[in-house]
Motif scaffolding. Structure first.
Motif, PDB file in Angstrom:
ATOM      1  N   LEU A  99      82.025   1.264  85.600  1.00  0.00           N
ATOM      2  CA  LEU A  99      82.374  -0.151  85.342  1.00  0.00           C
ATOM      3  C   LEU A  99      83.699  -0.396  85.633  1.00  0.00           C
ATOM      4  O   LEU A  99      84.417  -1.258  86.200  1.00  0.00           O
ATOM      5  CB  LEU A  99      81.878  -0.978  84.317  1.00  0.00           C
ATOM      6  CG  LEU A  99      80.194  -0.971  84.320  1.00  0.00           C
ATOM      7  CD1 LEU A  99      79.847  -1.583  82.880  1.00  0.00           C
ATOM      8  CD2 LEU A  99      79.911  -1.865  85.292  1.00  0.00           C
ATOM      9  N   GLU A 103      85.571  -2.298  88.806  1.00  0.00           N
ATOM     10  CA  GLU A 103      86.722  -3.387  88.646  1.00  0.00           C
ATOM     11  C   GLU A 103      88.032  -3.279  89.713  1.00  0.00           C
ATOM     12  O   GLU A 103      88.271  -4.173  89.959  1.00  0.00           O
ATOM     13  CB  GLU A 103      87.264  -3.425  87.349  1.00  0.00           C
ATOM     14  CG  GLU A 103      88.231  -4.735  87.011  1.00  0.00           C
ATOM     15  CD  GLU A 103      88.356  -5.056  85.514  1.00  0.00           C
ATOM     16  OE1 GLU A 103      88.869  -6.005  85.176  1.00  0.00           O
ATOM     17  OE2 GLU A 103      88.285  -3.966  84.894  1.00  0.00           O
ATOM     18  N   LYS A 142      81.347 -16.578  93.000  1.00  0.00           N
ATOM     19  CA  LYS A 142      81.660 -15.165  93.181  1.00  0.00           C
ATOM     20  C   LYS A 142      80.691 -14.446  93.737  1.00  0.00           C
ATOM     21  O   LYS A 142      79.467 -15.067  93.936  1.00  0.00           O
ATOM     22  CB  LYS A 142      81.589 -14.589  91.577  1.00  0.00           C
ATOM     23  CG  LYS A 142      82.686 -15.279  90.808  1.00  0.00           C
ATOM     24  CD  LYS A 142      82.461 -14.682  89.087  1.00  0.00           C
ATOM     25  CE  LYS A 142      83.128 -15.401  88.358  1.00  0.00           C
ATOM     26  NZ  LYS A 142      82.812 -15.183  87.071  1.00  0.00           N
ATOM     27  N   HIS A 182      80.119  -9.037  92.213  1.00  0.00           N
ATOM     28  CA  HIS A 182      80.916  -9.425  91.132  1.00  0.00           C
ATOM     29  C   HIS A 182      79.817  -9.942  89.937  1.00  0.00           C
ATOM     30  O   HIS A 182      80.222  -9.768  88.768  1.00  0.00           O
ATOM     31  CB  HIS A 182      81.760 -10.651  91.538  1.00  0.00           C
ATOM     32  CG  HIS A 182      83.286 -10.350  91.595  1.00  0.00           C
ATOM     33  ND1 HIS A 182      83.655 -10.176  93.127  1.00  0.00           N
ATOM     34  CD2 HIS A 182      84.222  -9.931  90.939  1.00  0.00           C
ATOM     35  CE1 HIS A 182      85.064  -9.854  93.034  1.00  0.00           C
ATOM     36  NE2 HIS A 182      85.316  -9.743  91.933  1.00  0.00           N
ATOM     37  N   ASN A 183      78.859 -10.820  89.980  1.00  0.00           N
ATOM     38  CA  ASN A 183      78.111 -11.198  89.096  1.00  0.00           C
ATOM     39  C   ASN A 183      77.246 -10.119  88.695  1.00  0.00           C
ATOM     40  O   ASN A 183      77.091 -10.180  87.517  1.00  0.00           O
ATOM     41  CB  ASN A 183      76.992 -12.299  89.775  1.00  0.00           C
ATOM     42  CG  ASN A 183      77.729 -13.636  90.125  1.00  0.00           C
ATOM     43  OD1 ASN A 183      78.761 -14.075  89.640  1.00  0.00           O
ATOM     44  ND2 ASN A 183      77.063 -14.189  91.220  1.00  0.00           N
ATOM     45  N   TRP A 224      78.321  -6.844  88.224  1.00  0.00           N
ATOM     46  CA  TRP A 224      79.180  -6.213  87.744  1.00  0.00           C
ATOM     47  C   TRP A 224      79.557  -6.919  86.346  1.00  0.00           C
ATOM     48  O   TRP A 224      79.553  -6.229  85.137  1.00  0.00           O
ATOM     49  CB  TRP A 224      80.541  -6.187  88.416  1.00  0.00           C
ATOM     50  CG  TRP A 224      81.712  -5.281  87.506  1.00  0.00           C
ATOM     51  CD1 TRP A 224      81.667  -3.986  87.309  1.00  0.00           C
ATOM     52  CD2 TRP A 224      82.789  -6.203  86.997  1.00  0.00           C
ATOM     53  NE1 TRP A 224      82.819  -4.112  86.509  1.00  0.00           N
ATOM     54  CE2 TRP A 224      83.645  -5.348  86.395  1.00  0.00           C
ATOM     55  CE3 TRP A 224      83.223  -7.583  86.910  1.00  0.00           C
ATOM     56  CZ2 TRP A 224      84.603  -5.646  85.675  1.00  0.00           C
ATOM     57  CZ3 TRP A 224      84.335  -7.802  86.099  1.00  0.00           C
ATOM     58  CH2 TRP A 224      85.242  -6.843  85.518  1.00  0.00           C
ATOM     59  N   GLU A 225      79.623  -8.217  86.394  1.00  0.00           N
ATOM     60  CA  GLU A 225      80.050  -8.872  85.170  1.00  0.00           C
ATOM     61  C   GLU A 225      78.691  -8.693  83.949  1.00  0.00           C
ATOM     62  O   GLU A 225      78.710  -8.528  82.922  1.00  0.00           O
ATOM     63  CB  GLU A 225      80.224 -10.365  85.232  1.00  0.00           C
ATOM     64  CG  GLU A 225      81.554 -10.676  85.827  1.00  0.00           C
ATOM     65  CD  GLU A 225      81.859 -12.185  86.029  1.00  0.00           C
ATOM     66  OE1 GLU A 225      81.019 -12.828  85.770  1.00  0.00           O
ATOM     67  OE2 GLU A 225      83.055 -12.395  86.237  1.00  0.00           O
ATOM     68  N   ARG A 226      77.442  -8.951  84.834  1.00  0.00           N
ATOM     69  CA  ARG A 226      76.298  -8.566  83.752  1.00  0.00           C
ATOM     70  C   ARG A 226      76.116  -7.330  83.281  1.00  0.00           C
ATOM     71  O   ARG A 226      75.747  -7.167  82.088  1.00  0.00           O
ATOM     72  CB  ARG A 226      75.020  -9.111  84.633  1.00  0.00           C
ATOM     73  CG  ARG A 226      73.917  -9.364  83.789  1.00  0.00           C
ATOM     74  CD  ARG A 226      72.760  -9.855  84.661  1.00  0.00           C
ATOM     75  NE  ARG A 226      73.143 -10.607  86.075  1.00  0.00           N
ATOM     76  CZ  ARG A 226      72.546  -9.811  86.973  1.00  0.00           C
ATOM     77  NH1 ARG A 226      71.465  -8.904  86.999  1.00  0.00           N
ATOM     78  NH2 ARG A 226      72.881 -10.135  88.219  1.00  0.00           N
ATOM     79  N   LYS A 245      78.431  -5.470  82.536  1.00  0.00           N
ATOM     80  CA  LYS A 245      79.580  -5.009  81.588  1.00  0.00           C
ATOM     81  C   LYS A 245      79.302  -5.849  80.150  1.00  0.00           C
ATOM     82  O   LYS A 245      79.511  -5.184  79.416  1.00  0.00           O
ATOM     83  CB  LYS A 245      80.886  -5.629  82.272  1.00  0.00           C
ATOM     84  CG  LYS A 245      82.186  -5.710  81.247  1.00  0.00           C
ATOM     85  CD  LYS A 245      83.505  -5.621  81.931  1.00  0.00           C
ATOM     86  CE  LYS A 245      84.429  -5.396  81.156  1.00  0.00           C
ATOM     87  NZ  LYS A 245      85.921  -5.577  81.878  1.00  0.00           N
ATOM     88  N   THR A 246      78.685  -7.240  80.361  1.00  0.00           N
ATOM     89  CA  THR A 246      78.593  -7.973  79.172  1.00  0.00           C
ATOM     90  C   THR A 246      77.254  -7.524  78.449  1.00  0.00           C
ATOM     91  O   THR A 246      77.309  -7.563  77.525  1.00  0.00           O
ATOM     92  CB  THR A 246      78.341  -9.308  79.495  1.00  0.00           C
ATOM     93  OG1 THR A 246      79.498  -9.900  80.388  1.00  0.00           O
ATOM     94  CG2 THR A 246      78.012 -10.406  78.674  1.00  0.00           C
TER      95      THR A 246
END
Length: 186
Positions: free
Chosen positions: A69, A73, A92, A96-97, A99-101, A103-104
């Protein structure tokens, strides 16, 4: 209804499908690496007798996951700042979406490797719900909530008996004879 002692796991099949799309559409190395990591971990978990990773292997998995991850980035293009005077969220990319999911929701993504009761995919849950949805689509809806509850109870009983190796017709005969308690050992 809420469940207090439950954790949520994200479906690995859906994540793999999204990662495959990101690799095919954009060729990102991070998505390819994440896909490989999840597939390898799934194989490792399913082949282990405990159906989970040990503490050391889990820590190594988390380290590799976070490294991918971090590299992602750097690989993803920078999101431009939101123009002044514009309302709403800035759109986005799919990459990106995702990757954010990832990561979160790291704990939910990797829960299958930690908890032996959580499978990599939610295919079983989807299969169990599929017939209810088909019934609803064919008849339009359940007219009364009692009928919906009865349908769910009957289908749950039949599914449980099928998991125990009983033919559905035999399972219905057992229920009508009032002998289901003998099967369940009550």
């Amino acid at each position: 209804m809420s469940y207090h002692d439950c954790n949520h796991g994200l479906c690995g099949s859906h994540l793999l499908r999204e990662l495959t799309f990101i690799v095919d559409a954009h060729g990102y190395a991070w998505a390819r690496n994440m896909k490989r990591l999840l597939q390898e971990t799934c194989k490792e978990v399913s082949s282990s007798t405990e159906k989970r990773l040990g503490d050391k292997a889990l820590a190594n998995l988390q380290k590799r996951y976070r490294n991918i991850l971090t590299r992602a980035e750097k690989e993803l293009p920078v999101i431009p700042p939101k123009p002044s005077g514009k309302r709403g969220k800035l759109a986005k990319s799919d990459a990106h979406n995702l990757w954010e999911r990832l990561k979160t929701h790291e704990a939910a993504v990797l829960l299958f490797a930690k908890d032996p009761h959580v499978s990599f995919t939610n295919n079983r849950a989807e299969r169990d719900l599929r017939m209810s949805k088909v019934k609803q689509k064919v008849s339009g809806c359940f007219r009364v909530s009692d009928y919906a509850q009865a349908y769910c109870r009957i289908s749950s009983y039949l599914q449980s008996m099928a998991n125990r190796g009983y033919n559905p017709l035999i399972a219905i005969q057992i229920a009508l004879a009032g002998e289901a308690h003998k099967v369940w050992g009550e």
